[in-house]
Design a protein around this motif. Structure first.
Motif, PDB file in Angstrom:
ATOM      1  N   ILE A 199       0.704  -1.081  -0.127  1.00  0.00           N
ATOM      2  CA  ILE A 199       0.243   0.279   0.167  1.00  0.00           C
ATOM      3  C   ILE A 199       0.574   1.524   0.143  1.00  0.00           C
ATOM      4  O   ILE A 199       0.334   2.475  -0.469  1.00  0.00           O
ATOM      5  CB  ILE A 199      -1.005  -0.525   0.759  1.00  0.00           C
ATOM      6  CG1 ILE A 199      -2.266  -0.810   1.401  1.00  0.00           C
ATOM      7  CG2 ILE A 199      -1.723   1.441   1.225  1.00  0.00           C
ATOM      8  CD1 ILE A 199      -2.982  -1.382   2.122  1.00  0.00           C
ATOM      9  N   ALA A 200       2.408   1.430   0.816  1.00  0.00           N
ATOM     10  CA  ALA A 200       2.463   1.870   1.006  1.00  0.00           C
ATOM     11  C   ALA A 200       3.365   2.372  -0.800  1.00  0.00           C
ATOM     12  O   ALA A 200       4.107   3.741  -1.112  1.00  0.00           O
ATOM     13  CB  ALA A 200       3.963   2.079   1.621  1.00  0.00           C
ATOM     14  N   LYS A 201       4.014   1.863  -0.873  1.00  0.00           N
ATOM     15  CA  LYS A 201       4.529   1.442  -2.325  1.00  0.00           C
ATOM     16  C   LYS A 201       3.746   2.421  -3.755  1.00  0.00           C
ATOM     17  O   LYS A 201       3.458   3.184  -4.066  1.00  0.00           O
ATOM     18  CB  LYS A 201       4.979   0.963  -3.104  1.00  0.00           C
ATOM     19  CG  LYS A 201       5.386   0.551  -4.830  1.00  0.00           C
ATOM     20  CD  LYS A 201       6.231  -0.673  -4.825  1.00  0.00           C
ATOM     21  CE  LYS A 201       6.368  -0.590  -6.142  1.00  0.00           C
ATOM     22  NZ  LYS A 201       7.521  -1.664  -6.810  1.00  0.00           N
ATOM     23  N   ILE A 202       2.221   2.143  -3.720  1.00  0.00           N
ATOM     24  CA  ILE A 202       1.072   2.591  -4.003  1.00  0.00           C
ATOM     25  C   ILE A 202       0.567   3.862  -3.939  1.00  0.00           C
ATOM     26  O   ILE A 202       0.705   4.472  -5.030  1.00  0.00           O
ATOM     27  CB  ILE A 202      -0.038   2.180  -3.853  1.00  0.00           C
ATOM     28  CG1 ILE A 202      -0.099  -0.024  -4.343  1.00  0.00           C
ATOM     29  CG2 ILE A 202      -1.794   2.199  -4.985  1.00  0.00           C
ATOM     30  CD1 ILE A 202      -1.836  -0.828  -4.265  1.00  0.00           C
ATOM     31  N   ASP A 203       0.911   4.754  -2.631  1.00  0.00           N
ATOM     32  CA  ASP A 203       0.743   5.773  -2.173  1.00  0.00           C
ATOM     33  C   ASP A 203       1.776   6.902  -2.977  1.00  0.00           C
ATOM     34  O   ASP A 203       1.307   7.869  -3.080  1.00  0.00           O
ATOM     35  CB  ASP A 203       0.429   5.732  -0.593  1.00  0.00           C
ATOM     36  CG  ASP A 203      -1.019   5.767  -0.149  1.00  0.00           C
ATOM     37  OD1 ASP A 203      -1.897   5.263  -0.577  1.00  0.00           O
ATOM     38  OD2 ASP A 203      -0.664   4.765   1.301  1.00  0.00           O
ATOM     39  N   ALA A 204       3.321   6.021  -2.646  1.00  0.00           N
ATOM     40  CA  ALA A 204       4.436   6.691  -3.202  1.00  0.00           C
ATOM     41  C   ALA A 204       4.034   6.973  -4.573  1.00  0.00           C
ATOM     42  O   ALA A 204       4.171   7.930  -5.021  1.00  0.00           O
ATOM     43  CB  ALA A 204       5.608   5.939  -3.206  1.00  0.00           C
ATOM     44  N   ALA A 205       3.390   5.935  -5.641  1.00  0.00           N
ATOM     45  CA  ALA A 205       3.600   6.172  -6.482  1.00  0.00           C
ATOM     46  C   ALA A 205       2.267   7.153  -6.780  1.00  0.00           C
ATOM     47  O   ALA A 205       2.311   8.161  -7.951  1.00  0.00           O
ATOM     48  CB  ALA A 205       2.600   4.862  -7.616  1.00  0.00           C
ATOM     49  N   LEU A 206       1.034   7.067  -6.043  1.00  0.00           N
ATOM     50  CA  LEU A 206       0.027   8.180  -6.480  1.00  0.00           C
ATOM     51  C   LEU A 206       0.643   9.820  -6.178  1.00  0.00           C
ATOM     52  O   LEU A 206       0.439  10.830  -6.643  1.00  0.00           O
ATOM     53  CB  LEU A 206      -1.220   7.909  -5.298  1.00  0.00           C
ATOM     54  CG  LEU A 206      -1.427   6.458  -5.775  1.00  0.00           C
ATOM     55  CD1 LEU A 206      -3.039   6.454  -4.419  1.00  0.00           C
ATOM     56  CD2 LEU A 206      -3.018   7.096  -7.009  1.00  0.00           C
ATOM     57  N   ASP A 207       1.784   9.741  -4.782  1.00  0.00           N
ATOM     58  CA  ASP A 207       2.205  10.992  -4.577  1.00  0.00           C
ATOM     59  C   ASP A 207       3.334  11.654  -5.732  1.00  0.00           C
ATOM     60  O   ASP A 207       3.961  12.649  -6.114  1.00  0.00           O
ATOM     61  CB  ASP A 207       3.042  11.028  -3.481  1.00  0.00           C
ATOM     62  CG  ASP A 207       1.648  10.978  -2.396  1.00  0.00           C
ATOM     63  OD1 ASP A 207       0.838  11.343  -2.657  1.00  0.00           O
ATOM     64  OD2 ASP A 207       2.197  10.697  -1.297  1.00  0.00           O
ATOM     65  N   GLY A 208       3.209  10.791  -6.890  1.00  0.00           N
ATOM     66  CA  GLY A 208       4.734  10.708  -7.657  1.00  0.00           C
ATOM     67  C   GLY A 208       5.967  10.225  -7.918  1.00  0.00           C
ATOM     68  O   GLY A 208       6.830  10.934  -8.283  1.00  0.00           O
ATOM     69  N   LYS A 209       6.486  10.041  -6.516  1.00  0.00           N
ATOM     70  CA  LYS A 209       7.432   9.924  -6.203  1.00  0.00           C
ATOM     71  C   LYS A 209       7.915   7.475  -6.586  1.00  0.00           C
ATOM     72  O   LYS A 209       9.153   7.777  -6.422  1.00  0.00           O
ATOM     73  CB  LYS A 209       7.856   9.697  -4.308  1.00  0.00           C
ATOM     74  CG  LYS A 209       7.414  11.059  -3.841  1.00  0.00           C
ATOM     75  CD  LYS A 209       6.848  11.015  -1.551  1.00  0.00           C
ATOM     76  CE  LYS A 209       6.703  11.929  -1.728  1.00  0.00           C
ATOM     77  NZ  LYS A 209       5.832  12.147  -0.423  1.00  0.00           N
ATOM     78  N   GLU A 210       6.742   7.446  -7.097  1.00  0.00           N
ATOM     79  CA  GLU A 210       6.885   5.994  -7.859  1.00  0.00           C
ATOM     80  C   GLU A 210       6.742   6.144  -8.993  1.00  0.00           C
ATOM     81  O   GLU A 210       5.699   6.375  -9.681  1.00  0.00           O
ATOM     82  CB  GLU A 210       6.363   4.878  -6.568  1.00  0.00           C
ATOM     83  CG  GLU A 210       6.658   3.490  -7.510  1.00  0.00           C
ATOM     84  CD  GLU A 210       7.767   2.844  -6.657  1.00  0.00           C
ATOM     85  OE1 GLU A 210       8.287   2.431  -7.383  1.00  0.00           O
ATOM     86  OE2 GLU A 210       8.162   3.645  -5.161  1.00  0.00           O
TER      87      GLU A 210
END
Ligand code: SF4
Length: 289
Positions: free
Chosen positions: A268-279
């Motif tokens: 979930i943290a990886k998804i959040d990072a992607a949603l925040d533009g960090k991944e």
């Protein structure tokens, strides 16, 4: 080896000997699927299948896995399947696992004793397509099975001691039904607790009924961000202790891998990072669209 038409196999069977026991898919009507459209379903003559095993033995010194294709080889009668499995065991003694695609119908047609017998003869893993846990989405996609039937089939496979690998398709509900698709798919997976869960991403293939539905505005494929959010909701709702979760198929924009429920928060943290533009999401070009 002789192959009829295009041959498909799960990603985890990349290094397996692919043995076509059936040609095509016994259902062949799912709106999103183009895999076996050019093939009319039929069972290969047993003698041909056994000959292919002999030929493989003569040509390959080491065969550790065999995958029985095409779409629903588990639909074969018990006698045919046990003859094939016995021949594999005799000719390829080093084979550690035989895998097969199984439709819910073909699984439910077999008794628990028959599935256990196939396991004792060397069948190791059954690949089952859930696609969605939502009944409306399945009906719209013409899956031909209800979520309840698919869950029952998955539970039956596990009860027979076979490993179970289940695939679902992110985005199959479109932007219209993404939430119920995510929540109900999580519920169906939680009820089966498969050994392996593979999350693919919806792709719209030309010539499929889905393509027509997209053109008519009935289904709107979600964007990479919407898909990521949908997967987040699925992970939030899933309870499938011990399941290996993978969304690393060629169709996925964001690669996720972990063991549930342990790695749920990390994914979930990886998804959040992607949603925040960090991944980074994989691009259309990288995915081969
Ligand atoms: S998704 Fe599976 S069951 Fe449906 S048509 Fe394709 S191969 Fe057959």
């Amino acid at each position: 080896m002789r192959y009829y038409g295009r041959v498909f196999r799960p990603p985890s069977e990349a290094y397996s000997l692919i043995l076509q026991a059936t040609i095509g898919c016994s259902h062949n009507k799912c709106a999103f699927c183009s895999m076996y459209k050019e093939k009319k379903f039929r069972v290969r003559p047993l003698a041909e299948i056994l000959e292919d095993i002999d030929n493989a033995r003569a040509n390959y010194p080491l065969i550790e896995r065999v995958f029985l294709a095409d779409g629903d080889a588990l639909i074969l009668p018990m006698e045919t399947l046990t003859t094939i499995l016995k021949h594999i065991r005799k000719k390829i003694p080093e084979c550690r696992r035989v895998g097969i695609y199984g439709s819910p119908r073909s699984i439910l047609r077999k008794t628990p004793e028959e599935l256990a017998k196939l396991h004792s003869e060397g069948l190791g893993i059954v690949y089952l397509g859930l696609e969605s846990g939502n009944e409306e989405v399945l009906a719209r996609m013409n899956k031909g099975e209800t979520a309840a039937e698919i869950v029952g089939a998955g539970q039956k496979v596990k009860a027979a001691g076979l490993a179970l690998s289940v695939t679902a398709i992110s985005g199959l509900g479109g932007t219209e039904h993404w939430q119920e698709h995510a929540v109900d798919t999580a519920a169906a997976l939680s009820a089966m607790k498969p050994d392996y869960i593979g999350l693919l991403t919806l792709r719209v293939y030309s010539g499929t009924p889905l393509e027509k539905m997209v053109k008519e505005g009935i289904v709107t494929p979600p964007s990479p961000k919407q898909l990521a959010y949908e997967t987040r909701v699925l992970l939030e709702h899933i309870d499938s202790e011990g399941s290996v979760f993978r969304s690393n198929h060629a169709s996925n924009y964001l690669v996720l891998a972990g063991t549930l429920n342990r790695d749920r928060e990390a994914m979930i943290a990886k998804i959040d990072a992607a949603l925040d533009g960090k991944e980074r999401f994989r691009s259309y070009v990288e995915l081969g669209f």
